[in-house]
Design an enzyme around this catalytic site. Structure first.
Site, PDB file in Angstrom:
ATOM      1  N   LYS A   1       0.918  -1.305   0.048  1.00 18.77           N
ATOM      2  CA  LYS A   1       0.033   0.038   0.117  1.00 18.77           C
ATOM      3  C   LYS A   1       1.049   1.236   0.153  1.00 18.77           C
ATOM      4  CE  LYS A   1      -3.452   2.608   0.935  1.00 18.77           C
ATOM      5  NZ  LYS A   1      -4.454   2.715  -0.343  1.00 18.77           N
TER       6      LYS A   1
ATOM      7  N   ASN B   1     -13.299   3.488  -6.261  1.00 10.82           N
ATOM      8  CA  ASN B   1     -12.732   3.790  -5.010  1.00 10.82           C
ATOM      9  C   ASN B   1     -12.015   5.181  -4.668  1.00 10.82           C
ATOM     10  OD1 ASN B   1      -9.734   3.575  -4.195  1.00 10.82           O
ATOM     11  ND2 ASN B   1      -9.837   2.546  -6.044  1.00 10.82           N
TER      12      ASN B   1
ATOM     13  N   ASN C   1       4.129   6.538  -6.684  1.00  9.46           N
ATOM     14  CA  ASN C   1       2.659   6.838  -6.960  1.00  9.46           C
ATOM     15  C   ASN C   1       2.510   8.424  -7.314  1.00  9.46           C
ATOM     16  OD1 ASN C   1       0.087   6.678  -7.241  1.00  9.46           O
ATOM     17  ND2 ASN C   1      -0.279   5.894  -5.169  1.00  9.46           N
TER      18      ASN C   1
ATOM     19  N   CYS D   1      -2.327   8.828  -8.006  1.00 12.10           N
ATOM     20  CA  CYS D   1      -3.371   8.710  -6.970  1.00 12.10           C
ATOM     21  C   CYS D   1      -4.387   9.701  -7.527  1.00 12.10           C
ATOM     22  CB  CYS D   1      -3.010   8.498  -5.527  1.00 12.10           C
ATOM     23  SG  CYS D   1      -4.679   8.191  -4.699  1.00 12.10           S
TER      24      CYS D   1
ATOM     25  N   GLY E   1     -10.681  -2.747 -12.225  1.00 15.18           N
ATOM     26  CA  GLY E   1     -11.502  -3.904 -12.711  1.00 15.18           C
ATOM     27  C   GLY E   1     -11.537  -4.026 -14.178  1.00 15.18           C
TER      28      GLY E   1
ATOM     29  N   GLY F   1      -7.643  -4.635 -14.490  1.00 18.55           N
ATOM     30  CA  GLY F   1      -8.740  -5.510 -14.616  1.00 18.55           C
ATOM     31  C   GLY F   1      -8.120  -6.944 -15.076  1.00 18.55           C
TER      32      GLY F   1
ATOM     33  N   THR G   1      -7.753  -5.488  -8.207  1.00 20.53           N
ATOM     34  CA  THR G   1      -9.012  -5.694  -7.903  1.00 20.53           C
ATOM     35  C   THR G   1      -9.476  -7.316  -7.713  1.00 20.53           C
ATOM     36  OG1 THR G   1      -9.735  -3.529  -8.732  1.00 20.53           O
ATOM     37  CG2 THR G   1     -11.396  -4.971  -8.166  1.00 20.53           C
TER      38      THR G   1
HETATM   39  C1  FMN Z   1      -9.199  -0.444  -3.148  1.00 20.69           C
HETATM   40  C2  FMN Z   1      -7.972   0.189  -4.104  1.00 20.69           C
HETATM   41  C3  FMN Z   1      -6.901   0.606  -3.389  1.00 20.69           C
HETATM   42  C4  FMN Z   1      -5.925   1.238  -4.164  1.00 20.69           C
HETATM   43  N1  FMN Z   1      -4.617   1.739  -3.802  1.00 20.69           N
HETATM   44  C5  FMN Z   1      -3.491   2.100  -4.418  1.00 20.69           C
HETATM   45  C6  FMN Z   1      -2.446   2.796  -3.813  1.00 20.69           C
HETATM   46  O1  FMN Z   1      -2.432   2.787  -2.591  1.00 20.69           O
HETATM   47  N2  FMN Z   1      -1.523   3.124  -4.481  1.00 20.69           N
HETATM   48  C7  FMN Z   1      -1.412   2.929  -5.865  1.00 20.69           C
HETATM   49  O2  FMN Z   1      -0.487   3.008  -6.584  1.00 20.69           O
HETATM   50  N3  FMN Z   1      -2.483   2.174  -6.557  1.00 20.69           N
HETATM   51  C8  FMN Z   1      -3.631   1.819  -5.998  1.00 20.69           C
HETATM   52  N4  FMN Z   1      -4.639   1.219  -6.521  1.00 20.69           N
HETATM   53  C9  FMN Z   1      -4.567   1.104  -7.753  1.00 20.69           C
HETATM   54  C10 FMN Z   1      -3.988  -0.308  -8.077  1.00 20.69           C
HETATM   55  O3  FMN Z   1      -2.894  -0.845  -7.738  1.00 20.69           O
HETATM   56  C11 FMN Z   1      -4.362  -0.579  -9.548  1.00 20.69           C
HETATM   57  O4  FMN Z   1      -3.350   0.296 -10.255  1.00 20.69           O
HETATM   58  C12 FMN Z   1      -5.763  -0.404 -10.303  1.00 20.69           C
HETATM   59  O5  FMN Z   1      -6.665  -0.763  -9.220  1.00 20.69           O
HETATM   60  C13 FMN Z   1      -5.910  -1.175 -11.722  1.00 20.69           C
HETATM   61  O6  FMN Z   1      -5.722  -2.556 -11.489  1.00 20.69           O
HETATM   62  P1  FMN Z   1      -6.982  -3.452 -11.065  1.00 20.69           P
HETATM   63  O7  FMN Z   1      -8.016  -3.071 -12.119  1.00 20.69           O
HETATM   64  O8  FMN Z   1      -6.424  -4.782 -11.517  1.00 20.69           O
HETATM   65  O9  FMN Z   1      -7.348  -3.126  -9.661  1.00 20.69           O
HETATM   66  C14 FMN Z   1      -5.648   1.016  -5.631  1.00 20.69           C
HETATM   67  C15 FMN Z   1      -6.782   0.200  -6.174  1.00 20.69           C
HETATM   68  C16 FMN Z   1      -7.900  -0.129  -5.467  1.00 20.69           C
HETATM   69  C17 FMN Z   1      -9.167  -0.889  -5.946  1.00 20.69           C
END
Ligand code: FMN
Length: 307
Positions: free
Chosen positions: A47, A72, A129, A132, A219, A246, A268
């Site tokens: 995180k 989110n 990061n 965000c 997602g 996703g 996700t």
């Molecule tokens: C609940 C949640 C919290 C996240 N927190 C962070 C974070 O702290 N730092 C970051 O770089 N990305 C964060 N992300 C983004 C994910 O690392 C990722 O880049 C993004 O969700 C796309 O991938 P996915 O569709 O497989 O989830 C977060 C995503 C979700 C869903």
């Protein structure tokens, strides 16, 4: 055919396979203990942390389900650098695979200060990061601009010799330009993508569902758009690209690899299946065997484009 070679390299960090867990969805790893053998994956991205602890957005409405995804706005809730190093990092290390710390800040100096504090810590790489969407200052404000991204990366580069991954936002007009600027500023890899800016409104109350009003979409809903960005970024830089957005199964991961990703991250999907990364890894291995490809590196960017 003997077992395919799945090893990949992100700067000076070697990984036993290309499957990573994306930042944020795995917390610091301590809440997932016993759910799956996470040490078998290539790397765990923890995180995002900031210099000082942050409470994040009001917990009652931080997420909303959407068709094939979720929005989110956690707001970078985190324990802060000191508690991360003291309480969280040792447990994450105990998984026995590569551990990547993710950092953020309100100013380029904040990012550099975090990186300096991590320079001698037991992390294998640092993810920056700059993407965000859920914080009022810093965050995506840097990532939407090539010069702003480069300034943060250059500051972190001068603070540490660790491998650096620049995590970019998809919410830009020209992803290749931002990726190239980060490469020139000293990034060892590009991670793509963070979430897509999004909003969900409850029509009865006429109020946004999220306490922060807007958030970031993740997602399967974002996957084709994320693959597109990875494809363009990978063609613009020499450094490795880590693809995400996703990924639910091996086929999804392979799309990113064919588009140019050296490694991929599962985000996700982990909420639906704590062993999603393991399923993806097993499926990639099967694909390589089935297609008689000896080495995952041979597949990277090998999409056969139409004329
Ligand atoms: C609940 C949640 C919290 C996240 N927190 C962070 C974070 O702290 N730092 C970051 O770089 N990305 C964060 N992300 C983004 C994910 O690392 C990722 O880049 C993004 O969700 C796309 O991938 P996915 O569709 O497989 O989830 C977060 C995503 C979700 C869903």
């Amino acid at each position: 055919m003997s077992a395919p070679d799945l090893t990949v390299r992100i700067g000076a960090m070697s990984m036993k396979n290309p499957v990573m867990l994306a930042s944020g969805v795995f917390g610091y790893g301590d809440e997932f203990e016993g759910l799956a053998p996470y040490g078998e994956l290539g790397a765990l991205v923890l995180k995002t942390i900031t210099k000082d602890p942050r409470p994040g957005n009001p917990p009652a409405s931080r997420t909303a389900e959407t068709p094939s995804g979720m929005v989110n706005a956690i707001g970078l809730e985190n324990v802060g650098l000191e508690a991360f190093l003291r309480d969280k990092l040792p447990a994450a290390r105990a998984y026995g695979t590569r551990v990547v710390a993710s950092i953020a800040g309100d100013t380029p100096e904040d990012f550099a200060a975090c990186a300096r504090a991590l320079a001698s810590a037991a992390v294998d790489a640092i993810e920056i990061n700059i993407s965000c969407p859920n914080v009022k200052q810093g965050g995506m404000a840097f990532g939407v601009d090539a010069a702003g991204s480069a300034e943060v990366v250059a500051g972190v580069r001068s603070a540490t010799g660790k491998p650096l991954i620049a995590k970019l936002t998809p919410n830009v007009t020209d992803i290749a330009e931002v990726a190239s600027a980060c490469e020139r500023a000293g990034a060892d890899a590009i991670a793509l993508t963070n979430t897509f800016s999004a909003m969900v409104i409850d029509v009865e109350s006429r109020r946004p569902v999220l306490a922060a009003n807007t958030g970031g979409l993740s997602g399967p809903a974002i996957r084709p758009a994320a693959v597109y960005r990875v494809f363009h970024a990978a063609r613009a830089v020499q450094i490795p690209v880590i693809g995400m957005g996703g990924i639910w199964n091996a086929q999804d991961a392979l799309e990113f690899i064919l588009a140019g990703a050296t490694a991929i991250a599962v985000g996700t999907a982990l909420y639906a299946d704590p062993a999603a990364g393991h399923r993806v890894l097993a499926g990639i291995r099967d694909y390589l065997v089935r297609h008689e490809i000896a080495c995952i590196a041979d597949l990277v960017g090998s999409v056969r484009l139409h004329d």
